[in-house]
Design a protein around this motif. Structure first.
Motif, PDB file in Angstrom:
ATOM      1  N   ALA A  11       0.811  -1.228   0.000  1.00 31.59           N
ATOM      2  CA  ALA A  11       0.000   0.000   0.000  1.00 31.59           C
ATOM      3  C   ALA A  11       0.843   1.277   0.000  1.00 31.59           C
ATOM      4  O   ALA A  11       0.579   2.179  -0.802  1.00 31.59           O
ATOM      5  CB  ALA A  11      -0.992  -0.003   1.155  1.00 31.59           C
ATOM      6  N   ARG A  15       0.620   4.001  -3.055  1.00 32.01           N
ATOM      7  CA  ARG A  15       0.263   5.416  -2.823  1.00 32.01           C
ATOM      8  C   ARG A  15       1.379   6.336  -3.306  1.00 32.01           C
ATOM      9  O   ARG A  15       1.123   7.366  -3.932  1.00 32.01           O
ATOM     10  CB  ARG A  15      -0.025   5.647  -1.337  1.00 32.01           C
ATOM     11  CG  ARG A  15      -1.425   5.226  -0.930  1.00 32.01           C
ATOM     12  CD  ARG A  15      -1.799   5.741   0.465  1.00 32.01           C
ATOM     13  NE  ARG A  15      -1.048   5.095   1.527  1.00 32.01           N
ATOM     14  CZ  ARG A  15      -1.382   3.934   2.097  1.00 32.01           C
ATOM     15  NH1 ARG A  15      -2.461   3.302   1.709  1.00 32.01           N
ATOM     16  NH2 ARG A  15      -0.646   3.415   3.039  1.00 32.01           N
ATOM     17  N   ASP A  37      -6.205   9.905  -4.657  1.00 36.06           N
ATOM     18  CA  ASP A  37      -6.991   9.828  -3.429  1.00 36.06           C
ATOM     19  C   ASP A  37      -7.753   8.511  -3.275  1.00 36.06           C
ATOM     20  O   ASP A  37      -8.642   8.401  -2.436  1.00 36.06           O
ATOM     21  CB  ASP A  37      -7.953  11.013  -3.368  1.00 36.06           C
ATOM     22  CG  ASP A  37      -7.196  12.332  -3.277  1.00 36.06           C
ATOM     23  OD1 ASP A  37      -6.173  12.391  -2.567  1.00 36.06           O
ATOM     24  OD2 ASP A  37      -7.611  13.300  -3.949  1.00 36.06           O
ATOM     25  N   THR A  38      -7.393   7.523  -4.062  1.00 32.66           N
ATOM     26  CA  THR A  38      -8.013   6.203  -3.950  1.00 32.66           C
ATOM     27  C   THR A  38      -7.682   5.580  -2.597  1.00 32.66           C
ATOM     28  O   THR A  38      -6.567   5.706  -2.104  1.00 32.66           O
ATOM     29  CB  THR A  38      -7.493   5.287  -5.084  1.00 32.66           C
ATOM     30  OG1 THR A  38      -7.955   5.813  -6.324  1.00 32.66           O
ATOM     31  CG2 THR A  38      -7.963   3.861  -4.927  1.00 32.66           C
ATOM     32  N   ASP A  39      -8.640   4.884  -2.034  1.00 29.12           N
ATOM     33  CA  ASP A  39      -8.405   4.117  -0.813  1.00 29.12           C
ATOM     34  C   ASP A  39      -7.671   2.840  -1.225  1.00 29.12           C
ATOM     35  O   ASP A  39      -8.283   1.815  -1.546  1.00 29.12           O
ATOM     36  CB  ASP A  39      -9.733   3.801  -0.132  1.00 29.12           C
ATOM     37  CG  ASP A  39      -9.568   3.025   1.162  1.00 29.12           C
ATOM     38  OD1 ASP A  39      -8.459   2.491   1.425  1.00 29.12           O
ATOM     39  OD2 ASP A  39     -10.556   2.932   1.909  1.00 29.12           O
ATOM     40  N   VAL A  40      -6.356   2.927  -1.264  1.00 24.92           N
ATOM     41  CA  VAL A  40      -5.512   1.847  -1.765  1.00 24.92           C
ATOM     42  C   VAL A  40      -5.672   0.576  -0.933  1.00 24.92           C
ATOM     43  O   VAL A  40      -5.758  -0.526  -1.486  1.00 24.92           O
ATOM     44  CB  VAL A  40      -4.038   2.308  -1.826  1.00 24.92           C
ATOM     45  CG1 VAL A  40      -3.110   1.153  -2.115  1.00 24.92           C
ATOM     46  CG2 VAL A  40      -3.873   3.403  -2.865  1.00 24.92           C
ATOM     47  N   ALA A  41      -5.740   0.704   0.365  1.00 24.94           N
ATOM     48  CA  ALA A  41      -5.857  -0.486   1.220  1.00 24.94           C
ATOM     49  C   ALA A  41      -7.127  -1.266   0.897  1.00 24.94           C
ATOM     50  O   ALA A  41      -7.094  -2.500   0.805  1.00 24.94           O
ATOM     51  CB  ALA A  41      -5.819  -0.088   2.689  1.00 24.94           C
ATOM     52  N   THR A  42      -8.225  -0.560   0.707  1.00 21.86           N
ATOM     53  CA  THR A  42      -9.492  -1.221   0.367  1.00 21.86           C
ATOM     54  C   THR A  42      -9.407  -1.876  -1.004  1.00 21.86           C
ATOM     55  O   THR A  42      -9.867  -3.006  -1.196  1.00 21.86           O
ATOM     56  CB  THR A  42     -10.654  -0.215   0.422  1.00 21.86           C
ATOM     57  OG1 THR A  42     -10.751   0.276   1.771  1.00 21.86           O
ATOM     58  CG2 THR A  42     -11.967  -0.847   0.015  1.00 21.86           C
ATOM     59  N   HIS A  63      -5.010  -0.482 -11.318  1.00 19.59           N
ATOM     60  CA  HIS A  63      -6.215  -0.639 -10.499  1.00 19.59           C
ATOM     61  C   HIS A  63      -7.336  -1.043 -11.452  1.00 19.59           C
ATOM     62  O   HIS A  63      -7.693  -0.276 -12.344  1.00 19.59           O
ATOM     63  CB  HIS A  63      -6.546   0.682  -9.805  1.00 19.59           C
ATOM     64  CG  HIS A  63      -7.732   0.609  -8.897  1.00 19.59           C
ATOM     65  ND1 HIS A  63      -8.152   1.674  -8.160  1.00 19.59           N
ATOM     66  CD2 HIS A  63      -8.602  -0.389  -8.586  1.00 19.59           C
ATOM     67  CE1 HIS A  63      -9.213   1.352  -7.441  1.00 19.59           C
ATOM     68  NE2 HIS A  63      -9.495   0.096  -7.698  1.00 19.59           N
TER      69      HIS A  63
END
Length: 152
Positions: A11, A15, A37-42, A63
């Motif tokens: 992650a 990021r 601003d993507t929620d990389v962990a999710t 992604h």
């Protein structure tokens, strides 16, 4: 180079790659590009992120999000120091292969109209522009590519 599914420990590198790859567009767009601003962990937990490793370094990432009969290519990013080495194209080919593996008929994507290099390269990779519109506060250009199904 090796493309593999991202794991939780990737992650920070993903990021960092997004920040480095998209930073040059902030001024032109007038705000941060959405992938920054993507929620990389999710996304990693949902198996939507794959990384391109080069010499033990996460040099780029992809992604993707399969839905219905399509695979949405949500983001492709390569660290600036690895630009021009074919990593981005390899990641896009990986997305197409993944769509084929899943039996999906299309890869669809969008890019910001201000990312003129992206707008220019996708047609050379077989993508057809399907429209331009304001979407989620961004001026986006939409593309798609038909993925022929293999009959065995």
């Amino acid at each position: 180079m090796r493309i593999r599914p991202a794991v939780a420990s990737d992650a920070p590198a993903v990021r960092g790659c997004a920040e480095a790859a998209y930073a040059r567009y902030v001024a032109a767009i007038g705000r941060r590009p959405a992938p920054m601003d993507t929620d990389v962990a999710t996304a990693i937990a949902a198996d939507q992120i794959h990384v391109a490793e080069l010499e033990g370094t996460v040099a780029g990432y992809l992604h993707i999000n399969p839905a219905g009969d399509e695979l949405l290519l949500d983001a492709v990013a390569v660290l600036p120091e690895f630009a021009g080495e074919g990593i981005g194209k390899a990641l896009i080919r990986f997305a197409e292969d993944e769509a084929r593996r899943l039996g999906l008929g299309w890869v669809r994507l969008y890019t910001n109209a201000k990312m003129v290099e992206n707008v220019a390269i996708y047609p050379h990779l077989g993508y057809v522009e399907t429209g331009r519109r304001r979407d989620e506060g961004y001026d986006r250009v939409f593309f798609e590519k038909r993925i022929p199904r293999r009959d065995y």
